[in-house]
Scaffold this active site. Sequence first.
Site, PDB file in Angstrom:
ATOM      1  N   ARG A  20      17.188 -28.571 -34.662  1.00 41.25           N
ATOM      2  CA  ARG A  20      17.331 -27.457 -34.528  1.00 41.25           C
ATOM      3  C   ARG A  20      18.685 -27.550 -35.467  1.00 41.25           C
ATOM      4  NH1 ARG A  20      16.620 -26.012 -28.769  1.00 41.25           N
ATOM      5  NH2 ARG A  20      18.435 -24.251 -27.920  1.00 41.25           N
ATOM      6  N   ARG A  29      18.098 -13.984 -16.649  1.00 39.50           N
ATOM      7  CA  ARG A  29      16.908 -14.762 -16.685  1.00 39.50           C
ATOM      8  C   ARG A  29      17.693 -16.233 -15.095  1.00 39.50           C
ATOM      9  NH1 ARG A  29      16.136 -19.488 -20.776  1.00 39.50           N
ATOM     10  NH2 ARG A  29      18.250 -20.217 -20.564  1.00 39.50           N
ATOM     11  N   ARG A  53      26.337 -19.940 -28.069  1.00 42.54           N
ATOM     12  CA  ARG A  53      24.802 -19.647 -28.502  1.00 42.54           C
ATOM     13  C   ARG A  53      24.305 -19.604 -29.558  1.00 42.54           C
ATOM     14  NH1 ARG A  53      22.212 -19.999 -22.912  1.00 42.54           N
ATOM     15  NH2 ARG A  53      20.195 -20.746 -23.819  1.00 42.54           N
TER      16      ARG A  53
END
Length: 216
Positions: free
Chosen positions: A88, A127, A171
Site C-alpha cells: 500500500r 457493507r 481512507r
Amino acid sequence: MQIVLFGPPGAGKGTQAKYISEEFNVPHISTGDILRENVREGTALGKKAKAYMDKGELVPDAILIDIVKDRLQKPDTKKGFLLDGFPRTLRQAEALDAILDDINKSIDVVVNVDVGDNEIIRRLSGRRTCRSCQATYHVRANPPKVPGICDQCGGELYQRADDTEAAIKHRIEVYKKQTQPLIEYYKKKGLLVDIDGEREIDEVRADIISTLKRFQ
Ligand code: AP5
Ligand code: ZN
C-alpha cells in the site's frame, strides 16, 4: 501464480479475492483480515493497529512488512498466493520485491480494480461483514438471505468501525496520497492490468478470471 490484487478501499477486492483464490487454488492473504483478526484476539499487534485502522490511517510499514514476510514463508504459498491490501506504500512495494527475491519468486500480475469515489462511498456505507467467517455482504447489491445473518455460517453481521462516512472519506484520501502512486510503479514493471470494477460482481469476476488465465 503470484497475484497482487490492487484497488481503492471498497473496490471489491475481498469479494473478488474469494473467487480468484478458489479458481487458481492459491491462498488469499489479506493484510486487513490479518490485522482485524489480531484486533479481535486482543494481541499486542492488534492493540497497536486498532487506533490506526478505526481512523482509516495506514498501520506503520514496518509492522506490515513483518506480517507479510512471515506469511509468505508458510508452505501453502509454494503454489502461489493472492495478496489483497498489500503493498500500500512505495516502501511496502520495495520490501515485497526484496522478500520475493529472497525466496526466488516474483509477482506475475497486479490486478488493479478501478472504482470511482461515489461508488466507493455507496459500497462501504452499505457493507456488512460476518463476525465469524468475515464474509462480506452489501445491504442492496449483495444482501444476505436473512437480514443480519451470514448465509455461509449463520454468524452475526456487523458494520466495520472504519466504514463510517468520516473514516471512508479519510481512507479514500490516504489511498490517493500513499497507495495510488504504486499504479505507476507496477505499470513501469509491465505487471499492471486494469479491470473496470464498476460493474455487477459476476461481470467483474468473469473479467478478472479470464484475464488471469492469460498469465497462468
Ligand atoms: P483493508 O481491509 O485492506 O481495507 P480496504 O483496502 O479499505 O478494502 P476494503 O476491505 O474496505 O474493501 P474491498 O476492496 O475488499 O471491498 P469489498 O469486497 O469488501 O484494510 C483495512 C485497514 O487495515 C486499513 O485502513 C489500514 O488501517 C490497515 N491495513 C491493511 N493493510 C495495510 C497495509 N498494507 N499497510 C498499512 N495498513 C494496512 O466490497 C465492499 C462492499 O461493496 C461490500 O459490501 C461488497 O458486498 C460490495 N461490492 C463488492 N463488489 C461489488 C460490485 N461489483 N457491485 C456492487 N457492490 C459490490
Ligand atoms: Zn459467516
